[in-house]
Write a protein that holds these residues in place. Structure first.
Motif, PDB file in Angstrom:
ATOM      1  N   TYR A   1       0.557  -1.072   0.162  1.00 18.09           N
ATOM      2  CA  TYR A   1       0.055  -0.142  -0.131  1.00 18.09           C
ATOM      3  C   TYR A   1       1.192   1.175  -0.326  1.00 18.09           C
ATOM      4  O   TYR A   1       0.317   2.711  -0.013  1.00 18.09           O
ATOM      5  CB  TYR A   1      -1.045  -0.535   1.142  1.00 18.09           C
ATOM      6  N   GLY A   2       1.903   0.677   0.089  1.00 20.04           N
ATOM      7  CA  GLY A   2       3.234   2.763   0.028  1.00 20.04           C
ATOM      8  C   GLY A   2       3.309   2.848  -1.587  1.00 20.04           C
ATOM      9  O   GLY A   2       3.063   2.413  -2.326  1.00 20.04           O
ATOM     10  N   ASP A   3       4.279   3.990  -1.710  1.00 17.87           N
ATOM     11  CA  ASP A   3       4.334   4.469  -2.468  1.00 17.87           C
ATOM     12  C   ASP A   3       5.283   3.517  -3.746  1.00 17.87           C
ATOM     13  O   ASP A   3       5.230   3.293  -4.859  1.00 17.87           O
ATOM     14  CB  ASP A   3       5.248   6.069  -2.942  1.00 17.87           C
ATOM     15  N   ALA A   4       5.965   2.730  -2.960  1.00 12.58           N
ATOM     16  CA  ALA A   4       7.327   1.870  -3.499  1.00 12.58           C
ATOM     17  C   ALA A   4       6.724   0.564  -3.809  1.00 12.58           C
ATOM     18  O   ALA A   4       7.033  -0.565  -4.555  1.00 12.58           O
ATOM     19  CB  ALA A   4       8.242   1.811  -3.007  1.00 12.58           C
ATOM     20  N   GLY A   5       4.956   0.297  -3.476  1.00 12.97           N
ATOM     21  CA  GLY A   5       4.881  -1.104  -3.829  1.00 12.97           C
ATOM     22  C   GLY A   5       4.046  -1.535  -4.363  1.00 12.97           C
ATOM     23  O   GLY A   5       2.800  -2.084  -4.509  1.00 12.97           O
ATOM     24  N   SER A   6       3.878  -0.932  -5.729  1.00 18.01           N
ATOM     25  CA  SER A   6       3.578  -1.298  -7.240  1.00 18.01           C
ATOM     26  C   SER A   6       4.040  -1.352  -7.621  1.00 18.01           C
ATOM     27  O   SER A   6       5.469  -2.131  -7.768  1.00 18.01           O
ATOM     28  CB  SER A   6       2.841  -0.199  -7.702  1.00 18.01           C
ATOM     29  N   LEU A   7       3.349  -2.644  -9.170  1.00 16.75           N
ATOM     30  CA  LEU A   7       4.169  -3.369  -9.567  1.00 16.75           C
ATOM     31  C   LEU A   7       5.374  -3.003 -10.245  1.00 16.75           C
ATOM     32  O   LEU A   7       6.338  -3.334 -10.921  1.00 16.75           O
ATOM     33  CB  LEU A   7       2.996  -4.418 -10.119  1.00 16.75           C
ATOM     34  N   ASP A   8       4.845  -1.523 -11.297  1.00 16.68           N
ATOM     35  CA  ASP A   8       6.120  -1.517 -12.054  1.00 16.68           C
ATOM     36  C   ASP A   8       7.423  -0.260 -11.166  1.00 16.68           C
ATOM     37  O   ASP A   8       8.332   0.076 -11.760  1.00 16.68           O
ATOM     38  CB  ASP A   8       5.226   0.770 -12.930  1.00 16.68           C
ATOM     39  N   LYS A   9       7.632  -0.229  -9.617  1.00 17.51           N
ATOM     40  CA  LYS A   9       8.774  -0.688  -8.402  1.00 17.51           C
ATOM     41  C   LYS A   9       9.219  -1.657  -8.558  1.00 17.51           C
ATOM     42  O   LYS A   9      10.173  -1.591  -7.785  1.00 17.51           O
ATOM     43  CB  LYS A   9       8.174   0.157  -7.643  1.00 17.51           C
ATOM     44  N   THR A  10       8.848  -3.023  -8.885  1.00 12.27           N
ATOM     45  CA  THR A  10       9.476  -4.058  -8.724  1.00 12.27           C
ATOM     46  C   THR A  10      11.044  -4.161  -8.997  1.00 12.27           C
ATOM     47  O   THR A  10      11.571  -5.427  -8.566  1.00 12.27           O
ATOM     48  CB  THR A  10       9.065  -4.957  -9.500  1.00 12.27           C
ATOM     49  N   GLU A  11      11.938  -3.445  -9.952  1.00 12.89           N
ATOM     50  CA  GLU A  11      13.128  -3.268 -10.212  1.00 12.89           C
ATOM     51  C   GLU A  11      13.388  -2.487  -9.070  1.00 12.89           C
ATOM     52  O   GLU A  11      14.999  -2.899  -9.343  1.00 12.89           O
ATOM     53  CB  GLU A  11      13.319  -2.739 -11.755  1.00 12.89           C
ATOM     54  N   LEU A  12      13.132  -1.575  -8.566  1.00 16.31           N
ATOM     55  CA  LEU A  12      14.067  -1.192  -7.557  1.00 16.31           C
ATOM     56  C   LEU A  12      13.267  -2.235  -6.283  1.00 16.31           C
ATOM     57  O   LEU A  12      14.233  -1.812  -5.376  1.00 16.31           O
ATOM     58  CB  LEU A  12      12.919   0.587  -6.898  1.00 16.31           C
ATOM     59  N   ARG A  13      13.535  -3.105  -5.999  1.00 22.48           N
ATOM     60  CA  ARG A  13      13.405  -4.047  -4.836  1.00 22.48           C
ATOM     61  C   ARG A  13      14.429  -4.989  -5.522  1.00 22.48           C
ATOM     62  O   ARG A  13      15.159  -5.013  -4.504  1.00 22.48           O
ATOM     63  CB  ARG A  13      11.898  -5.311  -5.172  1.00 22.48           C
TER      64      ARG A  13
END
Length: 424
Positions: free
Chosen positions: A319-331
């Motif tokens: 539910y956070g700002d970096a919790g979306s699917l498009d931020k997977t690479e950041l993980r």
């Protein structure tokens, strides 16, 4: 006997002054008959048959069974016609005196027979005497033999009794030796147990001092020694001193565990890398964790992983700002940064056998998997194919990268966990 025709005419008259043929035949037959009786008297077989004698009521000739006659021929072989079993006196005399002219040597032949009978009488008498003395000697020898047998029997009985006593003595000696062997074995076990007990008491006292002073390296060595010594006293449950030492070692282990986790909690509360003195202390603390066993090691690795992933769980929650699917690479970028920081700061702190870097990666994959499942569940029906494809591509790349780095380490970890499981 029947008269035999004489060649050249009638039978001649008897010579003047000579015995008639019939008288000579009777005389000679009678003398030879007595000789046969005397010779047969040397035999002891009772079987006999009657052989017709010469005129004048000649004596009967004793005959024996064929088996006895064969035995006599084997023992005393003879070619004398008088010894033949089917001897016929009349035929023998007719053979000796075939005509009247041969009767001129009848007296000489009779004298020879008389001399032979005299010699035989002497031999028989001597033989009877020898047999009489031999019988007495044989009885004496028999009695001596019986006495010798009785003496031998007594000696054998004495030897048997001595053998039984010797066997009993050997059994007693063996029983005593066995008792001494048991006593030696028990004494050896007792001495060994006392030495180990002394070592356990000393090691426990030293472990108490090292725990109080937080000297983890020395405490780890002592804890290994105490654990091995206590293993020798597993069969001594119920002995007060052993139970007290086991309880004391358990308390010291709990104290060490609490101190080690307290020192690591202090490390998590500070910023930056640990100081050199602090690193030395934590290295000793990891040695203590190793001495405490696999359960304590797994707990320490889990604590360290939870400490490291606390920011990640907060930053990349669904539910956070970096919790979306498009931020997977950041993980994946965040985890790569975590591994670099671990290699720079903590890789020398933890033993290589703990495989902390692999555990961090596995925990990251588990946490990320839960996050992505939740994100995909929320975005059901509104997923962007391009974003999903990009996320899958970056995920595959990350998996290949981690596999290249940790595949060998993962195999080592599986082998080590198998050995620990068997040992536990």
């Amino acid at each position: 006997p029947t008269s035999t025709p004489w060649p050249g005419g009638p039978r001649p008259r008897p010579l003047s002054g000579a015995r008639s043929l019939s008288t000579s035949l009777v005389f000679v037959a009678g003398e030879e008959g007595r000789l046969l009786v005397r010779l047969a008297a040397r035999n002891t077989d009772g079987a006999a048959r009657r052989q017709g004698g010469c005129g004048g009521g000649g004596p009967s000739i004793r005959m024996y069974s064929p088996a006895l006659e064969a035995a006599l021929r084997d023992v005393v072989p003879s070619t004398d016609p008088l010894d033949a079993p089917d001897f016929n006196p009349i035929s023998h005399i007719n053979k000796l005196f075939p005509n009247e002219e041969s009767l001129g040597r009848a007296d000489t032949f009779s004298a020879e027979l008389q001399d032979q009978m005299t010699v035989l009488d002497e031999e028989i008498l001597q033989t009877v005497r020898q047999q009489t003395s031999a019988g007495s000697s044989a009885r004496k020898d028999l009695e001596g033999g019986k006495a010798a047998m009785r003496e031998l029997f007594d000696k054998v009985r004495d030897i048997k009794a001595k053998a039984e006593r010797s066997q009993t003595m050997v059994h007693e000696i063996c029983r005593d030796i066995k008792s001494l062997d048991y006593a030696k074995r028990h004494l050896t076990l007792t001495i060994t147990a006392l030495k180990r007990l002394q070592m356990l008491v000393t090691a426990t006292e030293q472990l108490s001092v090292m725990t109080r002073e937080r000297m983890y390296a020395e405490a780890a060595n002592l804890l290994h020694a105490v654990t091995q010594l206590l293993a020798h006293f597993e069969g001594y449950a119920g002995i007060r001193k052993i139970d007290e030492l086991r309880a004391q070692v358990g308390e010291l282990s709990d104290t060490l565990r609490a101190q080690v986790f307290d020192d690591f909690n202090r490390l998590s509360a500070q910023e930056g890398a640990p100081q050199p003195s602090q690193t030395e202390t934590l290295l000793g603390a990891c040695a203590v964790v190793d001495a405490l066993g696999p359960a304590a090691r797994r707990e320490m690795v889990a604590w360290f992983s939870s400490w490291q992933f606390a920011p990640y769980k907060h930053a990349f929650q669904p539910y956070g700002d970096a919790g979306s699917l498009d931020k997977t690479e950041l993980r994946y970028g965040w985890h790569r940064q975590l591994l670099r920081q671990f290699d720079e700061t903590f890789v020398t702190l933890f033993p290589h056998a703990w495989h902390v870097g692999l555990s961090l990666t596995l925990d990251f994959c588990s946490i990320t998997n839960k996050h992505l499942e939740e994100i995909l569940d929320q975005a059901r029906g509104s997923l962007d194919v391009a974003v999903l494809t990009h996320a899958l591509q970056k995920t595959v790349e990350f998996e290949k990268e981690m596999h290249a780095r940790f595949s060998a380490e993962a195999r080592d970890r599986e082998g080590g966990e198998g050995g620990e499981g068997e040992g536990g």
